[in-house]
Write a protein that holds these residues in place. Sequence first.
Motif, PDB file in Angstrom:
ATOM      1  N   ASP A   1      84.026  12.268  60.511  1.00 53.19           N
ATOM      2  CA  ASP A   1      85.045  12.366  61.565  1.00 53.19           C
ATOM      3  C   ASP A   1      85.691  13.748  61.553  1.00 53.19           C
ATOM      4  OD1 ASP A   1      86.495  12.229  59.242  1.00 53.19           O
ATOM      5  OD2 ASP A   1      87.653  10.451  59.792  1.00 53.19           O
TER       6      ASP A   1
ATOM      7  N   ARG B   1      87.868  11.568  71.323  1.00 51.14           N
ATOM      8  CA  ARG B   1      88.966  10.788  70.727  1.00 51.14           C
ATOM      9  C   ARG B   1      88.715  10.570  69.226  1.00 51.14           C
ATOM     10  NH1 ARG B   1      89.738  11.724  75.206  1.00 51.14           N
ATOM     11  NH2 ARG B   1      90.401  13.544  74.025  1.00 51.14           N
TER      12      ARG B   1
ATOM     13  N   ASP C   1      89.518  13.651  67.477  1.00 43.92           N
ATOM     14  CA  ASP C   1      90.884  14.078  67.771  1.00 43.92           C
ATOM     15  C   ASP C   1      90.912  15.468  68.406  1.00 43.92           C
ATOM     16  OD1 ASP C   1      93.625  13.743  67.933  1.00 43.92           O
ATOM     17  OD2 ASP C   1      94.004  14.638  65.961  1.00 43.92           O
TER      18      ASP C   1
END
Length: 485
Positions: free
Chosen positions: A98, A40, A43
């Motif tokens: 990220d 998550r 993504d």
Amino acid sequence: MSRAITLGALTSVVGFLAFVEFTSGILQGYYTPMLTNIARHLDIHDADVNWLEGSQLMLSALVVPAFAKLGDMVGHKRMLLISTALTAAASLVLPFTDSFIVFLIAWSLQGFYVVWLPLEIALIWSRSRSMPGRSIITARAAGILVAALEAGAITGALVGGALVDSLSLQVVLLVPAIAVVICFFVIWFGVKESPEPTGGRFDTVGLVLISFALIAFTGGLSFLRLNGVDDPLSWGLVGLGLVLVWPFAAWELRHDDPLIDVRMFRSPALGPVFLTAGLFGVSVLGAQAPLSTFARTDPDVYGYGLGTTGFATSLIIGVYLIAMIVGALLFPLIARLTRPRLTLIGASTLVGIGFLMFLPFHDTYGQLITNMVIVGLGSGALVAALPAAAASAAPPTQTGVATGLTNSVKTVGGAIASCVFGIALLQGAGGAVAEGTAGSLSGYFTVWIVCGVTALAAAVVLVFVPKEAFTDRAVVEAETEPVVR
């Protein structure tokens, strides 16, 4: 008195190395309960988590032969330090990105920790050279190291599962990085170098040739997952990787000091051990992510899975790892009462039975726990037994290479399985994948069947190993025979 002093020094080394394996266990268990959270955060779909596992296994397959050979040449402690420094640097990147690409690269480089156990077994084997009962000493040390590894994995899984439900992912990912940094200084100050490194010149050409072969082969498998099983380019790369093994083998046979003495694959004792390691890698490495994501899938939404939280998933992993500790500690005892070969056969059979039990029994928490205990008992014994068996059957100057090869072949098996399982989990998943689940129930059935069948195949392969293999008698005979080139 001299033997007592020597044994005491070896015990001290094993103690420090046990801490190294405890740290290795943290790395292997800590992230598993949070793979869905990581997906998550980046993504990506849960099925794409297999890219992380597959890329790390591919890098591991490349670095283990080189580091194992360099360990024999320049010292096992030195290569332990270098691999730990690289693992620490990669681990420190993970909390601060990220980006899937950056995370994937750092995650792959973190895979340098896979060289720790084979280097440690080779170091213990070399330091116990003058001791009677060398094989059983190494087997016991291997059992202790694997027990420490699994204790670290339990600690990592439980702590990781608890923290991910209460803290930010960035803080959670920083914990294992700090542990690896501490591990570096433990090795530096606590571990003595192995005696009498072999020296020589490093076989750079051999490393390049095997690297091209592995990159083409595993890259082709990765493209198969991206483009589908009907993509001719992907199959072409897989075929190219297999073909490139031939010039590598031809070069190694002509080389005076090869990276990998391919004659070891023809050994009646070592050949089956390497094949068993590859078959075992399918389950012990390739099935980790699917088992985690299956447990966390919500049965009310998708009709399968357990819908567990991160901490509940870590409890499943913890019970499995406790079973691995028991299996690792029982291995030297059972091997002494029977034979190491029979112990390996029994361990492989347990892994096969445990995975095949998933087919009828996968609907409740208790069923999953039962299956994983059976798998864990066999897996723990194999993790300890394979490098110890390779060390006892290898030529005296190839100990590190032989123990490293068990990990290399195991990681290749895991990388292949990771790609195959990723494809299987995507097949027939339909809209479920779009919502971020791990894949189809039929894909999980494929995972369990492949893991069970490959483990039973390993048990059959080991039947053909000489009865006295991996014992001190076999070691003495091997070391007194002239080396034929």
